[in-house]
Motif scaffolding. Structure first.
Motif, PDB file in Angstrom:
ATOM      1  N   MET A 169       0.847  -1.188   0.000  1.00  0.00           N
ATOM      2  CA  MET A 169       0.000   0.000   0.000  1.00  0.00           C
ATOM      3  C   MET A 169       0.884   1.240   0.000  1.00  0.00           C
ATOM      4  O   MET A 169       2.075   1.178   0.318  1.00  0.00           O
ATOM      5  CB  MET A 169      -0.937   0.011   1.204  1.00  0.00           C
ATOM      6  CG  MET A 169      -0.253  -0.008   2.548  1.00  0.00           C
ATOM      7  SD  MET A 169      -1.430   0.186   3.928  1.00  0.00           S
ATOM      8  CE  MET A 169      -2.584  -1.107   3.589  1.00  0.00           C
ATOM      9  N   GLU A 170       0.271   2.351  -0.388  1.00  0.00           N
ATOM     10  CA  GLU A 170       0.970   3.633  -0.387  1.00  0.00           C
ATOM     11  C   GLU A 170       0.441   4.509   0.736  1.00  0.00           C
ATOM     12  O   GLU A 170      -0.772   4.590   0.955  1.00  0.00           O
ATOM     13  CB  GLU A 170       0.776   4.360  -1.719  1.00  0.00           C
ATOM     14  CG  GLU A 170       1.559   3.779  -2.871  1.00  0.00           C
ATOM     15  CD  GLU A 170       1.365   4.564  -4.152  1.00  0.00           C
ATOM     16  OE1 GLU A 170       2.016   4.223  -5.143  1.00  0.00           O
ATOM     17  OE2 GLU A 170       0.535   5.509  -4.153  1.00  0.00           O
ATOM     18  N   VAL A 171       1.355   5.160   1.427  1.00  0.00           N
ATOM     19  CA  VAL A 171       0.990   6.137   2.447  1.00  0.00           C
ATOM     20  C   VAL A 171       1.535   7.490   1.998  1.00  0.00           C
ATOM     21  O   VAL A 171       2.746   7.650   1.826  1.00  0.00           O
ATOM     22  CB  VAL A 171       1.570   5.769   3.824  1.00  0.00           C
ATOM     23  CG1 VAL A 171       1.211   6.838   4.854  1.00  0.00           C
ATOM     24  CG2 VAL A 171       1.059   4.409   4.273  1.00  0.00           C
ATOM     25  N   THR A 172       0.638   8.436   1.783  1.00  0.00           N
ATOM     26  CA  THR A 172       1.034   9.786   1.370  1.00  0.00           C
ATOM     27  C   THR A 172       0.979  10.707   2.582  1.00  0.00           C
ATOM     28  O   THR A 172      -0.057  10.805   3.244  1.00  0.00           O
ATOM     29  CB  THR A 172       0.113  10.319   0.265  1.00  0.00           C
ATOM     30  OG1 THR A 172       0.180   9.443  -0.869  1.00  0.00           O
ATOM     31  CG2 THR A 172       0.534  11.715  -0.171  1.00  0.00           C
ATOM     32  N   LEU A 173       2.076  11.354   2.858  1.00  0.00           N
ATOM     33  CA  LEU A 173       2.177  12.257   4.004  1.00  0.00           C
ATOM     34  C   LEU A 173       2.437  13.679   3.533  1.00  0.00           C
ATOM     35  O   LEU A 173       3.247  13.897   2.632  1.00  0.00           O
ATOM     36  CB  LEU A 173       3.326  11.841   4.925  1.00  0.00           C
ATOM     37  CG  LEU A 173       3.358  10.401   5.440  1.00  0.00           C
ATOM     38  CD1 LEU A 173       4.680  10.147   6.148  1.00  0.00           C
ATOM     39  CD2 LEU A 173       2.192  10.133   6.370  1.00  0.00           C
ATOM     40  N   LYS A 174       1.760  14.628   4.147  1.00  0.00           N
ATOM     41  CA  LYS A 174       2.135  16.030   3.964  1.00  0.00           C
ATOM     42  C   LYS A 174       2.611  16.538   5.310  1.00  0.00           C
ATOM     43  O   LYS A 174       1.890  16.436   6.317  1.00  0.00           O
ATOM     44  CB  LYS A 174       0.975  16.877   3.463  1.00  0.00           C
ATOM     45  CG  LYS A 174       1.397  18.340   3.256  1.00  0.00           C
ATOM     46  CD  LYS A 174       0.400  19.152   2.489  1.00  0.00           C
ATOM     47  CE  LYS A 174       0.939  20.557   2.227  1.00  0.00           C
ATOM     48  NZ  LYS A 174       0.009  21.387   1.447  1.00  0.00           N
ATOM     49  N   VAL A 175       3.822  17.059   5.343  1.00  0.00           N
ATOM     50  CA  VAL A 175       4.403  17.555   6.587  1.00  0.00           C
ATOM     51  C   VAL A 175       4.559  19.069   6.517  1.00  0.00           C
ATOM     52  O   VAL A 175       4.469  19.670   5.443  1.00  0.00           O
ATOM     53  CB  VAL A 175       5.769  16.887   6.865  1.00  0.00           C
ATOM     54  CG1 VAL A 175       5.600  15.384   7.034  1.00  0.00           C
ATOM     55  CG2 VAL A 175       6.769  17.185   5.753  1.00  0.00           C
ATOM     56  N   ASN A 176       4.801  19.671   7.676  1.00  0.00           N
ATOM     57  CA  ASN A 176       4.739  21.130   7.763  1.00  0.00           C
ATOM     58  C   ASN A 176       6.060  21.828   7.456  1.00  0.00           C
ATOM     59  O   ASN A 176       6.290  22.947   7.917  1.00  0.00           O
ATOM     60  CB  ASN A 176       4.255  21.548   9.148  1.00  0.00           C
ATOM     61  CG  ASN A 176       5.214  21.147  10.256  1.00  0.00           C
ATOM     62  OD1 ASN A 176       6.070  20.280  10.053  1.00  0.00           O
ATOM     63  ND2 ASN A 176       5.089  21.769  11.419  1.00  0.00           N
ATOM     64  N   LYS A 177       6.936  21.194   6.693  1.00  0.00           N
ATOM     65  CA  LYS A 177       8.127  21.895   6.236  1.00  0.00           C
ATOM     66  C   LYS A 177       8.528  21.368   4.867  1.00  0.00           C
ATOM     67  O   LYS A 177       8.196  20.230   4.504  1.00  0.00           O
ATOM     68  CB  LYS A 177       9.280  21.754   7.231  1.00  0.00           C
ATOM     69  CG  LYS A 177       9.809  20.344   7.429  1.00  0.00           C
ATOM     70  CD  LYS A 177      10.972  20.379   8.436  1.00  0.00           C
ATOM     71  CE  LYS A 177      11.662  19.045   8.554  1.00  0.00           C
ATOM     72  NZ  LYS A 177      12.812  19.104   9.494  1.00  0.00           N
ATOM     73  N   THR A 178       9.202  22.212   4.108  1.00  0.00           N
ATOM     74  CA  THR A 178       9.543  21.847   2.735  1.00  0.00           C
ATOM     75  C   THR A 178      10.967  21.344   2.586  1.00  0.00           C
ATOM     76  O   THR A 178      11.299  20.786   1.541  1.00  0.00           O
ATOM     77  CB  THR A 178       9.356  23.067   1.802  1.00  0.00           C
ATOM     78  OG1 THR A 178      10.120  24.165   2.294  1.00  0.00           O
ATOM     79  CG2 THR A 178       7.891  23.458   1.712  1.00  0.00           C
ATOM     80  N   GLU A 179      11.786  21.520   3.612  1.00  0.00           N
ATOM     81  CA  GLU A 179      13.144  20.972   3.559  1.00  0.00           C
ATOM     82  C   GLU A 179      13.076  19.594   4.218  1.00  0.00           C
ATOM     83  O   GLU A 179      13.153  19.472   5.443  1.00  0.00           O
ATOM     84  CB  GLU A 179      14.117  21.891   4.282  1.00  0.00           C
ATOM     85  CG  GLU A 179      15.569  21.675   3.870  1.00  0.00           C
ATOM     86  CD  GLU A 179      16.114  20.326   4.310  1.00  0.00           C
ATOM     87  OE1 GLU A 179      16.141  19.397   3.461  1.00  0.00           O
ATOM     88  OE2 GLU A 179      16.481  20.183   5.468  1.00  0.00           O
ATOM     89  N   ILE A 180      12.880  18.567   3.404  1.00  0.00           N
ATOM     90  CA  ILE A 180      12.590  17.242   3.953  1.00  0.00           C
ATOM     91  C   ILE A 180      13.637  16.200   3.552  1.00  0.00           C
ATOM     92  O   ILE A 180      13.380  15.004   3.633  1.00  0.00           O
ATOM     93  CB  ILE A 180      11.191  16.768   3.513  1.00  0.00           C
ATOM     94  CG1 ILE A 180      11.029  16.855   1.994  1.00  0.00           C
ATOM     95  CG2 ILE A 180      10.110  17.564   4.219  1.00  0.00           C
ATOM     96  CD1 ILE A 180       9.688  16.351   1.493  1.00  0.00           C
ATOM     97  N   THR A 181      14.804  16.661   3.134  1.00  0.00           N
ATOM     98  CA  THR A 181      15.860  15.718   2.764  1.00  0.00           C
ATOM     99  C   THR A 181      16.229  14.801   3.926  1.00  0.00           C
ATOM    100  O   THR A 181      16.367  13.584   3.771  1.00  0.00           O
ATOM    101  CB  THR A 181      17.109  16.474   2.290  1.00  0.00           C
ATOM    102  OG1 THR A 181      16.767  17.313   1.180  1.00  0.00           O
ATOM    103  CG2 THR A 181      18.197  15.502   1.846  1.00  0.00           C
ATOM    104  N   SER A 182      16.396  15.386   5.120  1.00  0.00           N
ATOM    105  CA  SER A 182      16.766  14.578   6.283  1.00  0.00           C
ATOM    106  C   SER A 182      15.646  13.635   6.679  1.00  0.00           C
ATOM    107  O   SER A 182      15.897  12.511   7.133  1.00  0.00           O
ATOM    108  CB  SER A 182      17.134  15.482   7.463  1.00  0.00           C
ATOM    109  OG  SER A 182      16.037  16.285   7.842  1.00  0.00           O
TER     110      SER A 182
END
Length: 220
Positions: A169-182
């Protein structure tokens, strides 16, 4: 979010003494293909543009036997997911809302529904999006949340998409910052398969490394 919270105040219902032509004109005015017919507070049914256009005489009233009415509605305490499902299954552009006594209280148009979904999934909020592919046996939102919070971020919205005849299955997450490399690196460190990443402001495409190498060459 419930149906009662997203009722449109701008679209009036039709009345039993309205003609087919008036119904078609109102659908054109409000850019919908379905409208409810209401007698006082009594919901009589939902009329569709395609059905009305097939009637030869547009001067007849909506109470005429030639007018087909669909008994489709939702209750005021229904969740938005239920409203979306009804719209999708019946291909509706508007859904009547009734209270617990089955009195008509309003209408949800497809535009209202889009706005509600955008708010529910934090579409207008800035943030990065990560799509994970996992096994349905590993579907632990608590663990996923721990990884996100350990990176000093928060989940604004999430969505799970399952596949027929598959344990994945796929889990799509939206988080509250755009620098998400780490954050992406953290998921990979915990053996999550990161399928897609959007809105990452720090994606490393190798350009910085090439620039540093070029500057070192000039300094030789």
């Amino acid at each position: 979010m419930f149906a009662a919270e997203i009722i449109s105040k701008a679209i009036p219902s039709l009345k039993t003494n309205d003609t087919v032509q008036k119904a078609l004109d109102r659908m054109s005015e409000f850019k919908v293909k379905h409208l409810p017919v209401v007698n006082e507070l009594t919901f009589l049914g939902l009329v569709a543009e395609d059905d009305l256009q097939s009637i030869p005489n547009h001067d007849i009233f909506l109470t005429d036997s030639a007018v087909n009415m669909l008994n489709a509605f939702t209750l005021s305490d229904a969740h938005t997911y239920d409203v979306i499902r009804l719209m999708s299954q019946l291909k509706l552009t508007a859904v009547p809302v009734l209270d617990q006594q089955k009195n008509y209280v309003g209408l949800i148009s497809i535009n209202n529904m889009v706005d509600a979904v955008a708010e529910q999934y934090a579409v207008n909020e800035p943030g990065g999006i990560i799509v994970l592919e996992i096994s349905n046996r590993d579907n632990s939102l608590a663990h996923i949340s721990q990884i996100v919070e350990a990176d000093n971020a928060q989940i604004l919205s999430s969505y799970v998409n399952s596949f027929n005849d598959s344990t994945r299955m796929e889990v799509t997450l939206k988080v509250n910052k755009t620098e998400i490399t780490s954050l992406v690196a953290s998921f990979e460190r915990y053996d999550y398969l990161v399928k897609e990443v959007y809105n990452n402001t720090q994606i490393d495409d190798g350009s910085q490394e090439r620039y540093d190498s070029f500057m070192n060459y000039l300094n030789v």
